[in-house]
Design a protein around this motif. Structure first.
Motif, short mmCIF file in Angstrom:
data_model
loop_
_atom_site.label_atom_id
_atom_site.label_comp_id
_atom_site.label_asym_id
_atom_site.label_seq_id
_atom_site.Cartn_x
_atom_site.Cartn_y
_atom_site.Cartn_z
N GLY A 16 3.18 -17.44 -29.35
CA GLY A 16 3.66 -17.33 -27.97
C GLY A 16 3.14 -16.06 -27.35
N PRO A 17 3.06 -16.02 -26.02
CA PRO A 17 2.52 -14.84 -25.35
C PRO A 17 3.42 -13.62 -25.54
CG PRO A 17 3.45 -16.38 -23.77
CD PRO A 17 3.47 -17.06 -25.09
N PRO A 18 2.90 -12.42 -25.21
CA PRO A 18 3.73 -11.22 -25.23
C PRO A 18 4.98 -11.44 -24.40
CG PRO A 18 1.45 -10.65 -24.76
CD PRO A 18 1.52 -12.15 -24.78
N GLY A 19 6.14 -11.13 -24.94
CA GLY A 19 7.39 -11.27 -24.19
C GLY A 19 8.03 -12.63 -24.31
N ALA A 20 7.42 -13.54 -25.06
CA ALA A 20 7.98 -14.90 -25.18
C ALA A 20 9.30 -14.91 -25.93
CB ALA A 20 6.97 -15.82 -25.87
N GLY A 21 9.51 -13.87 -26.76
CA GLY A 21 10.75 -13.84 -27.56
C GLY A 21 10.48 -14.07 -29.04
N LYS A 22 9.25 -13.84 -29.48
CA LYS A 22 8.91 -14.04 -30.90
C LYS A 22 9.73 -13.09 -31.79
CE LYS A 22 4.54 -13.00 -30.29
NZ LYS A 22 4.57 -12.67 -28.84
N GLY A 23 9.75 -11.82 -31.41
CA GLY A 23 10.48 -10.83 -32.21
C GLY A 23 11.98 -11.14 -32.23
N THR A 24 12.51 -11.50 -31.07
CA THR A 24 13.94 -11.82 -30.97
C THR A 24 14.28 -12.99 -31.87
OG1 THR A 24 13.93 -11.05 -28.67
CG2 THR A 24 15.73 -12.53 -29.32
N GLN A 25 13.50 -14.05 -31.81
CA GLN A 25 13.79 -15.25 -32.61
C GLN A 25 13.47 -15.03 -34.08
OE1 GLN A 25 15.57 -17.65 -31.42
NE2 GLN A 25 15.48 -16.92 -29.31
N TYR A 131 5.06 -17.24 -16.56
CA TYR A 131 4.42 -15.92 -16.38
C TYR A 131 5.37 -14.88 -15.79
CZ TYR A 131 0.76 -12.60 -15.15
OH TYR A 131 -0.01 -11.46 -15.05
N ASN A 132 6.07 -15.23 -14.68
CA ASN A 132 6.93 -14.23 -14.03
C ASN A 132 8.08 -13.80 -14.92
OD1 ASN A 132 5.40 -14.06 -11.77
ND2 ASN A 132 6.50 -15.70 -10.68
N GLN A 133 8.59 -14.73 -15.69
CA GLN A 133 9.66 -14.40 -16.63
C GLN A 133 9.13 -13.46 -17.72
OE1 GLN A 133 12.76 -14.64 -16.77
NE2 GLN A 133 13.56 -15.22 -18.74
N LEU A 134 7.88 -13.65 -18.15
CA LEU A 134 7.29 -12.77 -19.17
C LEU A 134 7.22 -11.33 -18.66
CD1 LEU A 134 4.24 -14.87 -20.48
CD2 LEU A 134 6.41 -14.45 -21.65
N LEU A 135 6.79 -11.18 -17.39
CA LEU A 135 6.68 -9.83 -16.83
C LEU A 135 8.04 -9.15 -16.79
CD1 LEU A 135 4.23 -10.22 -13.81
CD2 LEU A 135 3.79 -9.29 -16.08
N ARG A 136 9.06 -9.89 -16.39
CA ARG A 136 10.41 -9.34 -16.32
C ARG A 136 10.91 -8.93 -17.70
NH1 ARG A 136 14.32 -9.29 -12.54
NH2 ARG A 136 16.42 -9.97 -13.08
N ARG A 137 10.62 -9.76 -18.66
CA ARG A 137 11.07 -9.47 -20.02
C ARG A 137 10.40 -8.22 -20.59
NH1 ARG A 137 11.52 -15.14 -23.26
NH2 ARG A 137 12.94 -16.18 -21.81
N LEU A 138 9.08 -8.10 -20.32
CA LEU A 138 8.36 -6.98 -20.93
C LEU A 138 8.68 -5.66 -20.23
CD1 LEU A 138 4.97 -8.77 -21.57
CD2 LEU A 138 6.57 -7.98 -23.29
N LYS A 187 -3.98 -11.41 -20.99
CA LYS A 187 -5.35 -11.93 -20.95
C LYS A 187 -5.84 -12.20 -22.38
CE LYS A 187 -7.69 -9.57 -17.77
NZ LYS A 187 -8.61 -8.44 -17.43
N ALA A 188 -5.57 -11.25 -23.28
CA ALA A 188 -5.99 -11.43 -24.69
C ALA A 188 -5.32 -12.67 -25.27
CB ALA A 188 -5.62 -10.19 -25.51
N TYR A 189 -4.08 -12.90 -24.89
CA TYR A 189 -3.38 -14.09 -25.40
C TYR A 189 -4.10 -15.36 -24.95
CZ TYR A 189 -0.05 -17.68 -26.41
OH TYR A 189 0.51 -18.82 -26.90
N ARG A 205 0.66 -29.66 -36.85
CA ARG A 205 1.65 -28.74 -37.39
C ARG A 205 2.38 -27.95 -36.30
NH1 ARG A 205 -1.20 -24.93 -41.39
NH2 ARG A 205 -3.08 -26.18 -41.55
N LEU A 206 2.12 -28.24 -35.03
CA LEU A 206 2.67 -27.40 -33.96
C LEU A 206 3.91 -28.02 -33.33
CD1 LEU A 206 1.82 -24.76 -32.36
CD2 LEU A 206 1.03 -26.33 -30.59
N VAL A 207 4.96 -27.21 -33.20
CA VAL A 207 6.16 -27.63 -32.49
C VAL A 207 6.28 -26.69 -31.28
CG1 VAL A 207 8.66 -27.91 -32.65
CG2 VAL A 207 7.26 -28.11 -34.71
N SER A 208 6.47 -27.24 -30.07
CA SER A 208 6.62 -26.37 -28.90
C SER A 208 8.07 -26.30 -28.47
CB SER A 208 5.79 -26.90 -27.72
OG SER A 208 4.46 -26.59 -27.95
N VAL A 209 8.50 -25.10 -28.11
CA VAL A 209 9.89 -24.87 -27.74
C VAL A 209 9.91 -24.23 -26.35
CG1 VAL A 209 11.82 -23.33 -28.30
CG2 VAL A 209 10.70 -24.63 -30.12
N ASP A 210 10.85 -24.66 -25.50
CA ASP A 210 10.96 -24.06 -24.17
C ASP A 210 11.66 -22.71 -24.28
OD1 ASP A 210 11.38 -23.31 -21.60
OD2 ASP A 210 12.60 -25.07 -21.03
N GLY A 211 10.89 -21.64 -24.14
CA GLY A 211 11.44 -20.28 -24.30
C GLY A 211 12.02 -19.71 -23.04
#
Ligand code: AP5
Length: 236
Positions: A16-25, A131-138, A187-189, A205-211
């Motif tokens: 997931g992109p930066p700020g998606a919540g990977k660390g939190t989850q 995208y806008n939610q990612l900016l707010r989170r980061l 951009k790197a993501y 093997r991929l499962v997508s989740v609405d973050g």
């Protein structure tokens, strides 16, 4: 909880992109199933803090929001995955992040984990966020230097401004959470990590989740995906 911890969850990869919540989850998965969270971002930040050879090479790259070259990471990741606490499974947060890293990881798991966890094909969970939610989170992220708990200034602040609810430590802002660096990381993501999701999707093997959902809601969906793929620990 006891039931959750008696499962052999194997390898779990959070994409997931930066700020998606990977660390939190990843932290929540670790607590629920009793497995370690392995964040290459955290491991690299530790190297930077300790001014190791790897840390000195990675420091400027991370400050610009670019990816650290693949071959600098493999020894660090291999050493961590060989620790005994990974024997019943682990959560990878931030690795793999390029197609080359994904290929390296597949070979590593096949060679070193086939017997230990009985299965080496990882569960790959992609967390999608607007995208806008990612900016707010980061821009709102605040982290506890002692326990690693992650807060958000806008979305779920601590009870007392800038102080960890759990241990009273003063929270810090990551140096790469400045807007111009965030843009580079996103951009790197898009260019380097999206293909990793495609790689795992092509292997089924991929499962997508609405973050975009609240943290507890995302965790519920993530746990469901983990449990749909997990096997009981033999003998339990
Ligand atoms: P890394 O540390 O991995 O950072 P990242 O991938 O950019 O991800 P983040 O940690 O920023 O976000 P996250 O998805 O974990 O979100 P979080 O849970 O904190 O990497 C840093 C750098 O290291 C890279 O730029 C690169 O240079 C280098 N690097 C690392 N791994 C590498 C690799 N494999 N190859 C090459 N280079 C590598 O949440 C964010 C905020 O949102 C928090 O405030 C949180 O509280 C909040 N939040 C989370 N979920 C929700 C929700 N559902 N609702 C509301 N708020 C939420």
């Amino acid at each position: 909880m006891a039931d959750a911890k008696s499962r052999n969850i194997g390898a779990i990869i959070l994409l997931g992109p930066p700020g998606a919540g990977k660390g939190t989850q990843a932290k929540r998965i670790g607590e629920r199933y009793g497995v370690p969270q392995i964040s290459t971002g955290d491991l690299l930040r530790e190297h930077v803090k300790n001014e190791t050879g790897l840390g000195l090479m990675a420091k400027g790259i991370m400050a610009r929001g670019e990816l650290v070259p693949d071959d600098l990471l493999y020894d660090m990741v291999a050493q961590r995955l060989r620790q005994p606490d990974c024997e019943h499974g682990f959560v990878l947060d931030g690795f793999p992040r390029t197609a080359a890293q994904a290929g390296w990881l597949d070979a590593f798991l096949e060679n070193e984990f086939f017997d230990k966890i009985g299965r080496w094909l990882p569960i790959v969970i992609e967390i999608d966020v607007d995208y806008n939610q990612l900016l707010r989170r980061l821009t709102g992220r605040r982290t506890c230097p002692t326990c690693g708990r992650i807060y958000n200034f806008y979305l779920h602040p601590p009870l007392v401004d800038n102080v960890c609810d759990l241990d009273g430590s003063k929270l810090f802002i990551r140096t790469d959470d400045r807007e111009e660096v965030i843009r580079e990381r996103l951009k790197a993501y898009e260019t380097q990590t999206r293909p990793v999701a495609e790689y795992y999707a092509s292997k089924g093997r991929l499962v997508s989740v609405d973050g975009n959902q609240p943290v507890d809601e995302v965790s519920r969906t993530v746990f469901e995906s983990v449990e749909a793929h997990a096997a009981p620990v033999s003998g339990s």
